[in-house]
Every structure is written in structure tokens, then in C-alpha cells.
Design an enzyme around this catalytic site. Sequence first.
Site, PDB file in Angstrom:
ATOM      1  N   GLN A  46      19.442  13.920  15.340  1.00 43.56           N
ATOM      2  CA  GLN A  46      18.709  14.468  14.194  1.00 43.56           C
ATOM      3  C   GLN A  46      17.415  15.100  14.670  1.00 43.56           C
ATOM      4  O   GLN A  46      16.851  14.690  15.678  1.00 43.56           O
ATOM      5  CB  GLN A  46      18.320  13.364  13.193  1.00 43.56           C
ATOM      6  CG  GLN A  46      19.409  12.893  12.318  1.00 43.56           C
ATOM      7  CD  GLN A  46      18.942  11.901  11.266  1.00 43.56           C
ATOM      8  OE1 GLN A  46      19.761  11.267  10.659  1.00 43.56           O
ATOM      9  NE2 GLN A  46      17.660  11.742  11.029  1.00 43.56           N
ATOM     10  N   ARG A  59       1.883   6.587   7.865  1.00 42.80           N
ATOM     11  CA  ARG A  59       3.336   6.499   7.711  1.00 42.80           C
ATOM     12  C   ARG A  59       3.816   5.550   8.805  1.00 42.80           C
ATOM     13  O   ARG A  59       3.658   5.829   9.981  1.00 42.80           O
ATOM     14  CB  ARG A  59       3.985   7.869   7.870  1.00 42.80           C
ATOM     15  CG  ARG A  59       3.699   8.824   6.719  1.00 42.80           C
ATOM     16  CD  ARG A  59       4.439  10.144   6.955  1.00 42.80           C
ATOM     17  NE  ARG A  59       4.219  11.092   5.904  1.00 42.80           N
ATOM     18  CZ  ARG A  59       5.026  11.286   4.870  1.00 42.80           C
ATOM     19  NH1 ARG A  59       6.124  10.550   4.742  1.00 42.80           N
ATOM     20  NH2 ARG A  59       4.757  12.186   3.954  1.00 42.80           N
ATOM     21  N   HIS A  62       7.787   2.070  11.407  1.00 43.75           N
ATOM     22  CA  HIS A  62       9.221   2.074  11.121  1.00 43.75           C
ATOM     23  C   HIS A  62      10.065   1.916  12.377  1.00 43.75           C
ATOM     24  O   HIS A  62       9.691   2.368  13.445  1.00 43.75           O
ATOM     25  CB  HIS A  62       9.621   3.391  10.458  1.00 43.75           C
ATOM     26  CG  HIS A  62       8.852   3.682   9.213  1.00 43.75           C
ATOM     27  ND1 HIS A  62       8.414   4.948   8.896  1.00 43.75           N
ATOM     28  CD2 HIS A  62       8.426   2.888   8.211  1.00 43.75           C
ATOM     29  CE1 HIS A  62       7.763   4.910   7.741  1.00 43.75           C
ATOM     30  NE2 HIS A  62       7.763   3.667   7.301  1.00 43.75           N
ATOM     31  N   LYS A  72      12.751   8.227  19.623  1.00 45.88           N
ATOM     32  CA  LYS A  72      12.124   9.344  18.924  1.00 45.88           C
ATOM     33  C   LYS A  72      11.221  10.087  19.902  1.00 45.88           C
ATOM     34  O   LYS A  72      10.559   9.470  20.732  1.00 45.88           O
ATOM     35  CB  LYS A  72      11.259   8.856  17.757  1.00 45.88           C
ATOM     36  CG  LYS A  72      12.013   8.220  16.620  1.00 45.88           C
ATOM     37  CD  LYS A  72      11.051   7.787  15.525  1.00 45.88           C
ATOM     38  CE  LYS A  72      11.761   7.102  14.393  1.00 45.88           C
ATOM     39  NZ  LYS A  72      10.807   6.619  13.358  1.00 45.88           N
ATOM     40  N   TYR A 132      10.082  15.671  14.838  1.00 45.25           N
ATOM     41  CA  TYR A 132      10.574  14.721  15.822  1.00 45.25           C
ATOM     42  C   TYR A 132      12.079  14.770  15.985  1.00 45.25           C
ATOM     43  O   TYR A 132      12.820  15.023  15.048  1.00 45.25           O
ATOM     44  CB  TYR A 132      10.069  13.300  15.576  1.00 45.25           C
ATOM     45  CG  TYR A 132      10.193  12.721  14.194  1.00 45.25           C
ATOM     46  CD1 TYR A 132      11.150  11.766  13.917  1.00 45.25           C
ATOM     47  CD2 TYR A 132       9.313  13.076  13.184  1.00 45.25           C
ATOM     48  CE1 TYR A 132      11.239  11.187  12.664  1.00 45.25           C
ATOM     49  CE2 TYR A 132       9.387  12.503  11.928  1.00 45.25           C
ATOM     50  CZ  TYR A 132      10.362  11.555  11.677  1.00 45.25           C
ATOM     51  OH  TYR A 132      10.443  10.991  10.434  1.00 45.25           O
ATOM     52  N   LYS A 167       6.394   0.886   0.030  1.00 50.20           N
ATOM     53  CA  LYS A 167       7.359   0.333   0.981  1.00 50.20           C
ATOM     54  C   LYS A 167       6.649  -0.108   2.262  1.00 50.20           C
ATOM     55  O   LYS A 167       6.864  -1.217   2.752  1.00 50.20           O
ATOM     56  CB  LYS A 167       8.431   1.368   1.304  1.00 50.20           C
ATOM     57  CG  LYS A 167       9.378   0.964   2.405  1.00 50.20           C
ATOM     58  CD  LYS A 167      10.286   2.126   2.774  1.00 50.20           C
ATOM     59  CE  LYS A 167      10.943   1.899   4.111  1.00 50.20           C
ATOM     60  NZ  LYS A 167      11.685   3.045   4.583  1.00 50.20           N
ATOM     61  N   ASP A 168       5.801   0.756   2.815  1.00 48.05           N
ATOM     62  CA  ASP A 168       5.128   0.435   4.079  1.00 48.05           C
ATOM     63  C   ASP A 168       4.115  -0.700   3.921  1.00 48.05           C
ATOM     64  O   ASP A 168       3.908  -1.472   4.863  1.00 48.05           O
ATOM     65  CB  ASP A 168       4.450   1.671   4.659  1.00 48.05           C
ATOM     66  CG  ASP A 168       5.457   2.706   5.167  1.00 48.05           C
ATOM     67  OD1 ASP A 168       6.669   2.410   5.213  1.00 48.05           O
ATOM     68  OD2 ASP A 168       5.017   3.813   5.530  1.00 48.05           O
TER      69      ASP A 168
END
Length: 176
Positions: A46, A59, A62, A72, A132, A167-168
Site C-alpha cells: 500500500q 496521529r 499505531h 512503514k 508512506y 480512538k488514539d
Amino acid sequence: MIFSETGIKGSYVADLKKIEDSRGFFGRAFCTTEFSELGITSDIKQANLSYTSKKGTIRGMHFQKHPYEEMKAIRCIRGSIFDVVLDLRPESETFKRWFGIKLSAENYKMLIIPEGCAHGFQTLENDIEVFYLVSKEFSPSHDAGVRFDDPAFQIHWPLKVSEISDKDKSFKDFPL
């Protein structure tokens, strides 16, 4: 590319090896052979683009759980960020250590995050874009994270946090 070790096992900063002339410069931004020579996964599945409007936004942090651990390779292509790799591999000699670096559109640096490590960044200005490459396709059922301010890691973010997703913020403390 010119690779420098970060202090996190398997993580590197890659600088462009510029070939310059009167028009500007040329530099290789990615090369499977150079990645493979360092033992970095070069099988890209990706390519992702992230836009963030507000300075101070975080951000992260993760990662994806087994068997979807991902490498990544991160570049900031507009503005600047403080980019962080966090080693979550219990067998690693750098387990629970982190490394941070400024990536910007001006410095052309790339941070390489190995499998089993978490990744996150803080925007250092408004209107940034991050591009990325990722070695695995995203798997929602394997999506995970650790909190950006988890006391187990003591990550030193350069700015006061202006925004972070629910969420984070909701990730639990890492087991000590």
C-alpha cells in the site's frame, strides 16, 4: 539513499543521495535492492497519504497485530512533522524505546518503521501531508495502538497537543 541507524533495531533514517545540476536535483526515494541489503522488507502492498490541517495534532501510536505486522517508510511531503518509532517487540534489545525525528518537505528524510513497532507523528505546522509506503494491506481486525502519552514510554512530543482522535486517546496503558 544514505541510511543511518536510529537506535531502534531495524529502524533507519534514509536521506536522498542527491545528484544536482543547474535544474535542481534527482534522488532515489525508494529501492527494493537497497532496502533488502539492510534486511528491510521491500514488499510494498500500500501507499498511503495523510493530510492534517492543525499544528500540534498527534496521529498515533499505531501498529498492526500478528500476522499483519507492517513495515512503514514515512516521508513528509508538505510542511513538517515530528515522527516517532516505538519498539513493541518483547524479544528486541530496544524493546519499549522510541526514536523521534523531524521530517519535512524541505529535508527529504524518510523514517523506516520495522514490523512490530508502533508509529505516530505530531504536526509541527498547519496543513501537512505525509506519504508512506506499507508492506501489508490494512486489516481492521488487527489494528491496534498504544497511547501517545503512555507513561511506560515517556515520549517527548515537541508541542502541546492540539488535537488527537478519540480512538488514539482511548488506548489502554501498556503492561509494564
